[in-house]
Design a protein around this motif. Structure first.
Motif, PDB file in Angstrom:
ATOM      1  N   ASN A   1       4.411   1.047  -1.937  1.00 38.56           N
ATOM      2  CA  ASN A   1       3.551   0.376  -2.737  1.00 38.56           C
ATOM      3  C   ASN A   1       4.853  -0.571  -3.181  1.00 38.56           C
TER       4      ASN A   1
ATOM      5  N   ASP B   1     -10.903  -3.459  -8.327  1.00 32.97           N
ATOM      6  CA  ASP B   1     -10.769  -2.289  -6.636  1.00 32.97           C
ATOM      7  C   ASP B   1      -9.765  -1.932  -6.481  1.00 32.97           C
ATOM      8  N   GLU B   2      -9.459  -0.897  -6.228  1.00 31.08           N
ATOM      9  CA  GLU B   2      -8.029  -0.313  -5.749  1.00 31.08           C
ATOM     10  C   GLU B   2      -7.567  -0.520  -4.709  1.00 31.08           C
ATOM     11  N   GLY B   3      -8.495  -0.810  -3.860  1.00 34.79           N
ATOM     12  CA  GLY B   3      -8.083  -1.137  -2.622  1.00 34.79           C
ATOM     13  C   GLY B   3      -7.585  -2.216  -2.562  1.00 34.79           C
ATOM     14  N   TYR B   4      -7.210  -3.453  -3.658  1.00 30.74           N
ATOM     15  CA  TYR B   4      -6.830  -4.628  -3.590  1.00 30.74           C
ATOM     16  C   TYR B   4      -6.145  -4.845  -2.667  1.00 30.74           C
TER      17      TYR B   4
ATOM     18  N   ARG C   1      -5.085  -3.306  -0.416  1.00 32.49           N
ATOM     19  CA  ARG C   1      -5.687  -3.597   1.133  1.00 32.49           C
ATOM     20  C   ARG C   1      -6.593  -4.040   1.967  1.00 32.49           C
TER      21      ARG C   1
ATOM     22  N   PHE D   1     -15.035  -0.342   3.589  1.00 38.00           N
ATOM     23  CA  PHE D   1     -14.208  -0.666   3.250  1.00 38.00           C
ATOM     24  C   PHE D   1     -13.764   0.906   2.060  1.00 38.00           C
ATOM     25  N   TRP D   2     -15.376   0.112   1.373  1.00 37.44           N
ATOM     26  CA  TRP D   2     -15.204   1.677   0.594  1.00 37.44           C
ATOM     27  C   TRP D   2     -15.719   3.452   0.984  1.00 37.44           C
TER      28      TRP D   2
ATOM     29  N   THR E   1       0.677  -1.196  -0.363  1.00 32.65           N
ATOM     30  CA  THR E   1      -0.283   0.510   0.463  1.00 32.65           C
ATOM     31  C   THR E   1       0.611   1.563   0.052  1.00 32.65           C
TER      32      THR E   1
END
Length: 694
Positions: A49, A134-137, A139, A180-181, A44
């Motif tokens: 990253n 998803d951008e938060g994969y 995380r 989460f979202w 993250t």
């Protein structure tokens, strides 16, 4: 010589006392924690990253896989007679009370370890496909792996301190996952609601722990249980209530929050705002089962208080029946399954109240598999429908999504208690145990669990028929939206006109197929040893002289085959058949029937639609009270006492004192010399008594 390899094999897993290897046990929670750290720190923005998606999901899946393999080995060792109960790390000792991390691994713990790690492993694999875009994969993988670590620490604990740590940790991580979202207002509302409602239950939980600590002088399970007879003779100070009754009810209030029992159930349906994989993990094998596990672990204490058991029984019966009613009117596919979870948790709680702790844990296990299957199946449908969750927009998906269809059917059959499926054995065992129970509230509980069979079959197959059979209602220009008032983002847009659903990729359907196997077979294979064998011997305690529910059922048990065949002549089976037939007629044959019921019983529908007005009651009474209390604390406490008296008051006092003192600062040397001489004389008089005392 042929026996030597077996002996060497056992020596690697046991020590000389027949105990499990503590270092190996320590790896079970630490492996998912390591995966969470790798994905959460290196994958993250926290450390820039440094690793990609593949490395993140590989690290977390590998960690959970290691935990599952060791858990399965541990279960086999436990079945051979090995156990472990010891301290891993002592944090501190205060007034003779040890605050420590320790493991108690017996048959109950080993079974829970296997269930948690297996379902978590399936969810991790499934997440690769579900969260692909998803951008938060990374995380998300860190969160679910951390969630697994928290639950493992909870179930493996041998003391109240570690139990409470795991208890609060799963609550904290669930807050992160439900929200989460975090760009959605509804997700933020849902995770805050879950967090606050669980704090209410946790307040009771910590009071129960405090009572046991105060009167037993220990937080260790074994030491507390050793003093249970002494505790049973004590009264709660200032009352004629049994101390154990108060302590057990306080502990169960914690379970009411964590396991979503009425009236602390309100957070769980809203937790559907989180991604589907975490819905499966929260509702199947981890957070909501923590309360059931805790009460089963505390069976030596609960057995000494019929009042506490009656309280547990009635609360469970209310939850089992009335939460099932709410599932009938839901149109969001995930919320139907969520209310099913509430109802089934009620069944488990009823079993606890009937002193059938082993049956409650047995249903916990079978439910974990088929409920995870149903949630992940719902997620596969959502993927195929391009994130449309409204079952009124579906229909006829069977030919487009054959794997999802057949696995969802198997999960639904297990849920309603179809003979020879896993849910049948655990659910019928609960009904039989309650039928033979005679403590206060047993009559209502017996009615609730029987009526719940029809209700469960009806709402389960209402969803099944509307999703997989009948008219194809997707891809219409104007369609229903169960989230109209909540969502407007890309996650809930549905199929465009002319588009067709599609089967999910293998990474999504593989966990469905693997979960379908225990959903069908695990009950048949394990009912004998778990309920009527020695699996829970010296782990779960029941006073069979007083609480005869399970013992009476055991007298009539002649094996899983005989039980399954006998079921075709019993009331629960025909209630389930009636529920399925009613759902088929109402939604496949004559859809005007639901409309007629809605028109004739609109008041009841309104009550159900508003969830018995529990949310409004909480907002009006508790939230309003909290606002008044908070405003009072802010006005009187913060502004008046802290800011006004302590901060500003102390500043004014220092200013006044400085104003007085500075008058002595004349600037003349003889003034200062005179003060010094007076000071020296004062010291001489005080310390030496000279010369003024002569």
């Amino acid at each position: 010589m042929a026996a030597l390899p077996s002996i060497e094999y056992n020596k690697t897993r046991f020590n000389m006392a027949g105990q499990l290897n503590p270092n190996l046990l320590l790896a079970v929670p630490l492996a998912p924690l390591a995966g969470a750290a790798i994905a959460g720190l290196l994958g993250t923005k926290f450390f820039g990253n440094l690793i990609g998606r593949a490395a993140s999901h590989t690290a977390t899946i590998l960690g959970v896989l290691v935990a599952f393999i060791i858990s399965a080995m541990t279960l086999m060792d436990v079945m051979d007679g090995a156990t472990y109960n010891g301290t891993v790390y002592t944090w501190m000792t205060v007034a003779g009370i040890k605050l420590e991390i320790g493991f108690l691994v017996d048959s109950l713990t080993a079974m829970m370890m296997c269930v948690v790690t297996f379902v978590s492993l399936m969810v991790h694999i499934y997440t690769i496909g579900y969260m692909h875009d998803d951008e938060g994969y990374n995380r998300f993988f860190a969160y679910i792996s951390l969630f697994t670590f928290s639950m493992l620490m909870l179930v493996m604990s041998n003391n109240m301190l570690q139990l409470f740590f795991g208890w609060e940790a799963v609550g904290l991580v669930s807050y992160l996952l439900i929200g989460f979202w975090y760009t959605r207002p509804t997700a933020i509302f849902a995770n805050m609601k879950a967090f606050l409602v669980n704090r209410v239950g946790d307040f009771g939980f910590i009071l129960g722990i405090g009572l046991l600590l105060a009167y037993s002088g220990s937080m260790n399970y074994t030491e507390i249980f050793a003093k249970k007879d002494q505790l049973a003779t004590l009264l709660f100070p200032g009352t004629d209530w049994m101390l154990l009754t108060v302590a057990c009810i306080c502990l169960f209030i914690g379970a009411m929050g964590k396991s979503a029992q009425f009236p602390l159930h309100v957070w769980l349906p809203d937790s559907m705002e989180g991604p589907t994989p975490i819905s499966a993990l929260i509702h199947a094998a981890t957070m909501v089962t923590a309360g059931i596990f805790m009460v089963a672990r505390m069976s030596p204490l609960f057995e000494l208080s019929d009042t506490a058991l009656s309280f547990v029984l009635v609360i469970g019966a209310i939850t089992a029946l009335f939460m099932g009613f709410l599932g009938i009117i839901q149109n969001d596919i995930k919320r139907v399954v969520a209310y099913s979870t509430l109802s089934q948790l009620g069944y488990m709680t009823v079993a606890l109240g009937a002193s059938a702790y082993s049956v409650a844990v047995f249903h916990l296990m079978t439910h974990a598999f088929f409920k995870a299957l149903l949630f992940l199946g719902a997620g596969a449908v959502i993927i195929g429908m391009h994130h449309d969750q409204d079952i009124r927009n579906m229909g006829g998906l069977r030919k487009y999504m054959p794997i999802t269809w057949i696995t969802s059917l198997l999960g639904s059959l297990a849920l309603i208690g179809t003979p020879f499926f896993s849910g049948f054995y655990s659910k019928d065992a609960i009904i039989e145990a309650v039928r033979n129970t005679h403590i206060a509230g047993a009559g209502f509980a017996n009615f609730a669990v029987l009526a719940g069979v029809f209700v469960t079959a009806f709402y389960s197959f209402r969803m099944y028929f509307l999703v997989f059979h009948g008219e194809e209602r997707f891809g219409k220009a104007h369609h229903h939206d169960a989230h109209d008032e909540h969502h407007s983002d890309e996650h809930h847009h549905g199929l465009a006109p002319g588009e067709k659903p599609h089967e999910a990729p293998l990474v999504v359907t593989l966990p469905l197929m693997l979960l379908a196997i225990p959903s069908v077979a695990i009950g048949f294979l394990t009912i004998g040893p778990m309920l009527f064998g020695d699996f829970f011997k010296n782990v779960i305690f029941v006073n069979t002289d007083i609480h005869k529910g399970l013992a009476t059922f055991a007298e009539h048990f002649h094996g899983p085959v005989a039980m399954g065949l006998h079921a075709f002549t019993t009331m629960p089976f025909w209630l389930a058949v009636a529920g399925v037939a009613s759902a088929y007629y109402c939604y496949m044959v004559n859809p005007r029937v639901p409309a007629w019921f809605y028109d004739k019983f609109r008041v009841i529908h309104t009550i159900l639609e508003n969830k018995y007005y529990m949310d409004k009651f909480n907002e009006t009474v508790f939230a309003a009270g909290a606002r008044v209390l908070g405003r009072g604390l802010w006005t009187v406490g913060d502004r008046g006492l802290i800011d006004g008296l302590l901060v500003n008051g102390s500043a004014k006092l220092v200013g006044w004192f400085s104003t007085v003192i500075r008058r002595a600062q004349s600037g003349y040397i003889y003034h200062y010399a005179f003060v010094m001489i007076i000071g020296v004389l004062g010291f001489l008089w005080y310390f030496m008594g000279l010369p003024f005392q002569k």
